[in-house]
Design a protein around this motif. Sequence first.
Motif, short mmCIF file in Angstrom:
data_model
loop_
_atom_site.label_atom_id
_atom_site.label_comp_id
_atom_site.label_asym_id
_atom_site.label_seq_id
_atom_site.Cartn_x
_atom_site.Cartn_y
_atom_site.Cartn_z
N LEU A 198 0.84 -1.20 0.00
CA LEU A 198 0.00 0.00 0.00
C LEU A 198 0.87 1.24 0.00
O LEU A 198 0.68 2.18 -0.79
CB LEU A 198 -0.86 -0.02 1.26
N ALA A 199 1.85 1.23 0.89
CA ALA A 199 2.74 2.38 1.02
C ALA A 199 3.58 2.55 -0.25
O ALA A 199 3.81 3.67 -0.70
CB ALA A 199 3.64 2.21 2.23
N PHE A 200 3.98 1.43 -0.82
CA PHE A 200 4.75 1.48 -2.06
C PHE A 200 3.93 2.18 -3.15
O PHE A 200 4.41 3.06 -3.86
CB PHE A 200 5.10 0.05 -2.48
N GLY A 201 2.67 1.80 -3.23
CA GLY A 201 1.78 2.41 -4.22
C GLY A 201 1.65 3.91 -4.01
O GLY A 201 1.71 4.71 -4.94
N ARG A 202 1.47 4.29 -2.75
CA ARG A 202 1.37 5.70 -2.45
C ARG A 202 2.65 6.44 -2.78
O ARG A 202 2.65 7.50 -3.38
CB ARG A 202 1.08 5.90 -0.97
N GLY A 203 3.75 5.82 -2.38
CA GLY A 203 5.04 6.46 -2.58
C GLY A 203 5.36 6.64 -4.05
O GLY A 203 5.84 7.68 -4.48
N ILE A 204 5.05 5.62 -4.83
CA ILE A 204 5.42 5.69 -6.24
C ILE A 204 4.53 6.67 -7.00
O ILE A 204 4.93 7.20 -8.03
CB ILE A 204 5.37 4.27 -6.88
N GLY A 205 3.35 6.92 -6.48
CA GLY A 205 2.43 7.78 -7.22
C GLY A 205 2.48 9.23 -6.84
O GLY A 205 1.85 10.06 -7.50
N ASP A 206 3.18 9.56 -5.79
CA ASP A 206 3.06 10.92 -5.29
C ASP A 206 4.02 11.89 -5.98
O ASP A 206 5.18 11.58 -6.22
CB ASP A 206 3.31 10.96 -3.79
N VAL A 207 3.50 13.06 -6.27
CA VAL A 207 4.32 14.11 -6.87
C VAL A 207 4.73 15.13 -5.84
O VAL A 207 5.90 15.51 -5.72
CB VAL A 207 3.55 14.84 -7.99
N ALA A 208 3.74 15.56 -5.07
CA ALA A 208 3.94 16.75 -4.25
C ALA A 208 5.11 16.61 -3.28
O ALA A 208 5.85 17.56 -3.04
CB ALA A 208 2.66 17.08 -3.50
N ALA A 209 5.30 15.40 -2.74
CA ALA A 209 6.36 15.23 -1.75
C ALA A 209 7.75 15.23 -2.38
O ALA A 209 8.73 15.57 -1.74
CB ALA A 209 6.14 13.94 -0.96
N VAL A 210 7.83 14.82 -3.67
CA VAL A 210 9.15 14.69 -4.28
C VAL A 210 9.53 15.87 -5.15
O VAL A 210 10.67 16.02 -5.56
CB VAL A 210 9.25 13.40 -5.12
N LEU A 211 8.53 16.71 -5.43
CA LEU A 211 8.75 17.85 -6.31
C LEU A 211 9.95 18.68 -5.85
O LEU A 211 10.79 19.09 -6.64
CB LEU A 211 7.48 18.70 -6.27
N PHE A 212 10.05 18.89 -4.56
CA PHE A 212 11.11 19.73 -4.01
C PHE A 212 12.43 19.01 -3.86
O PHE A 212 13.46 19.63 -3.73
CB PHE A 212 10.74 20.18 -2.59
N THR A 213 12.33 17.68 -3.73
CA THR A 213 13.47 17.01 -3.13
C THR A 213 14.30 16.15 -4.08
O THR A 213 15.48 15.93 -3.82
CB THR A 213 13.00 16.12 -1.96
#
Lengths: 286, 297, 252
Positions: A203-218
């Motif tokens: 579940l967390a993998f799915g969330r992590g792989i799909g998210d933009v907002a958290a990685v946009l900066f980093t």
Amino acid sequence: MMRRIFKIIEERFFYGLMLASTAFLVALLLFIVLIILYKGLPSLSWEMVSQTPKGGYYFGREGGLLNAIIGSLYLATGAVVIGLFISLPLSLAMNVYFRNNKKLVNAIRFVLDLLWGIPSIVYGAFGFTIMIYLGIKTSLLAGIITVSIFILPIMVRAMDEIMKQVPLTLLESAFSLGSTNTEVAFKVVARQCFPGIVTGVLLAFGRGIGDVAAVLFTTGYTDNIPTSLMDQTATLPLAVFFQLGSPIPEVQSRAYAAALILTVIILLISVVTRFLSRRYYKTSIK
Amino acid sequence: MYLKARKIKDRISGGWVQLVLVFVFVLPLGILASLLYKSWLIMQTTGIGDLLFSSVWRPLAGEFGFFPFIISSIWVTILGLLITAPICLFTAIYLTYYGSNRLSVFMRPVIDILAGIPSVIYGVWGVLIIIPFTGRFLAPLFGYESTGFSIMAGGLVLAIMLIPFILNILIEIFRTVPVEQYEASLSLGATQWESIKHVVVRRSFPGIVSAFALGLSRAFGETIAVLMVVGNVVGVPENLFQPGYPLPALIANNYGEMLSIPMFDSALMFAALILLVVVVFFNLLSRFVIIYLEKRQ
Amino acid sequence: MNQPIISIKNLNLYFGKQHVLKNVNIEIPQNKVTVILGPSGCGKTSLLKTMNRLVDLHENVKISGQVFLDNEDILKDNVDITRIRKKMGLLSQKPSPLPMTIFNNVAYGMRINGIKRKRKLRPLVQKHLIEANLWDEVKDRMNDPASRLSIGQQQRLCLARGLAVNPEIILADEPTSALDPLSSTIIEKQFVELKRDYTIVLVTHVLRQARRIADYIVFMYLGEVIEQGPANEFFENPREEKTKAYLKGAFN
Ligand SMILES: Nc1ncnc2c1ncn2[C@@H]1O[C@H](COP(=O)(O)OP(=O)(O)OP(=O)(O)O)[C@@H](O)[C@H]1O
Ligand SMILES: [Mg+2]
């Protein structure tokens, strides 16, 4: 009599609405998946999944999304691994080590609920300030750390749900055999809940792989496949996001291809999760 | 010897567990502190009142009025919630009280997959479907002209993303209503719908409110999907078919220039701080609504 | 014996493959207390729920046979279920007050049936609370949530609520099993009072309770009716072996 007719009409009316909104949901899922397929399939090719962007890629020349695919997999895997080192002990703490300290357990659940509600863009901003503070540049590592924090409450929640169901008698009998907390936690509870833990991880993998907002900066963005944690990296959702904004149709169509790949990954995860939890519920005693 | 090894193992992992515990309690404070710290500068120089209620947005001149962004966020959120609310309620009721077990089994993965689809995919879909729908169909229908990139589009995409989130909570809540109460109402001669309206919904009212409060806080922070369809034009929108520029989109769009314009990073962190405060507020609210209303029942 | 108010003919009920009621034939006399006895799981609750068609809520239910109420077969597809249900007040094992005030609990059924004015409702609510022997205890707290009442009071509230829709029959499924002895006695006494105006069908596990208030007894075992008849005959001269065993306490 009038009243009865009115009642029947009301009943029928709302029944219709309920039926319609349920049907709408199914239609919606089909619609979304079909549109992504329809747009993504034509631009999906072997080149897309096997090559990194070449010169002129962003003007529609050759190259593929391999950098983003690999980057995403690295990122999500790294985040999940770190997340596991925090979430597993935490859920074990709630259900084994401190299970008798209701106040503490409730406080942990409360804090996790809070964290769970915080939007990923805020995690992104937080990750960014930490990055600056520590003097790290945008990199795979920074992204992994940010995402791991962001998926932490998701993982703990999934694991906690399962561990809560471990019967008290099992714990008691384990303790009465003279086991230490750690042994009960890792040998009994973690083992008993293994499929649940895997579910949480997926579940967390799915969330992590799909998210933009958290990685946009980093994470930054690069055309190369990262070779070290300190390299910048591309990710699939970022690839979708950036390329969709391009005015060049070839580039846009690659956004659709990236979207399709991402969707397929998510669907795969969902299927595996379902399969696992079905098996789990079959074998575990209710 | 063996015993000692076990003890040591227990120590080490116990120590790690304690460390993790401390981390979890420090984390939210850390997030708050870091955002406060970073936005301190702008709160000092501009003042919170001006930041929140001024509409002048000229980063290069050092003027940061967040009002347009806040208003856009509020519009999009409320619109999304309003559209999604009836769909979620009706579906949740249907699945718990009318649909067969087989339907529930079928719908479970449908909802889960909808919940798992990344927001960037919803964004792509929104650009492909919702934008033309809003621009060519909805806006003319209400007598407006619009490119489609608008508050309305943001609200629609948001509404769709919220469905699985809120629906799951609602189903959970309706499941906890005792069947006996529902049956009691039926055996007094009430129809199914009447029983649901007067007993089930009433009984789950605190839960419903808190589900929507949670949905609201989720909506307020949703970034990418909304950003992709909402237009991102600074200004206070006059109607729903004008573009808007919600807070998360502001942050996401400008992280690049953040460090090159003085105070800009502080301003963006202030935006993140607003998000954090609002979201945490509604999360807490949903919690207290449940506790308070349940006591009263 | 006077004309039965309910007569059940060849009733069969299946939950999926499970045959829960097997060829049940019962005649329930009017204005009497009919007690349904039988060991746990023999289908008593299912029988009551068939009578007011709450079984409809379950999936995979198959029913055959007939249940006549006032000479109308209520198992037919085209009957107005709400009207049937209104004729039968249901009292469940655990009191289930609706999530509203005491007043509104009693008024609920009347409101559903079209009486909306408070002025009209108030005396009716009072009347039914008196009928259920609860009025004196709650008259000053009509606007409290019903959940604040004691369990025994809640059960009487449920009785009042059921009476408020003017049923002909009261179906009571072990209504006293969650109550203390005193509250149980109050409810029991109330049933004896009420049978002047209503027909009462009571499911119970407590043999002594059955002896105290039953006029007519139906004894069931594994979904079948083993024996039925007037209470004194049933207790004095049970005909069937199973009944004798049950009365001796063999199944408990
Ligand atoms: N919804 C259902 N689905 C499947 N089987 C059911 C259902 N409800 C009841 N049953 C079965 O029907 C049989 C009769 O149940 P019922 O509740 O009518 O018994 P009972 O006589 O009321 O028992 P008790 O005295 O314990 O209340 C039982 O074997 C039970 O398992
Ligand atoms: Mg029963």
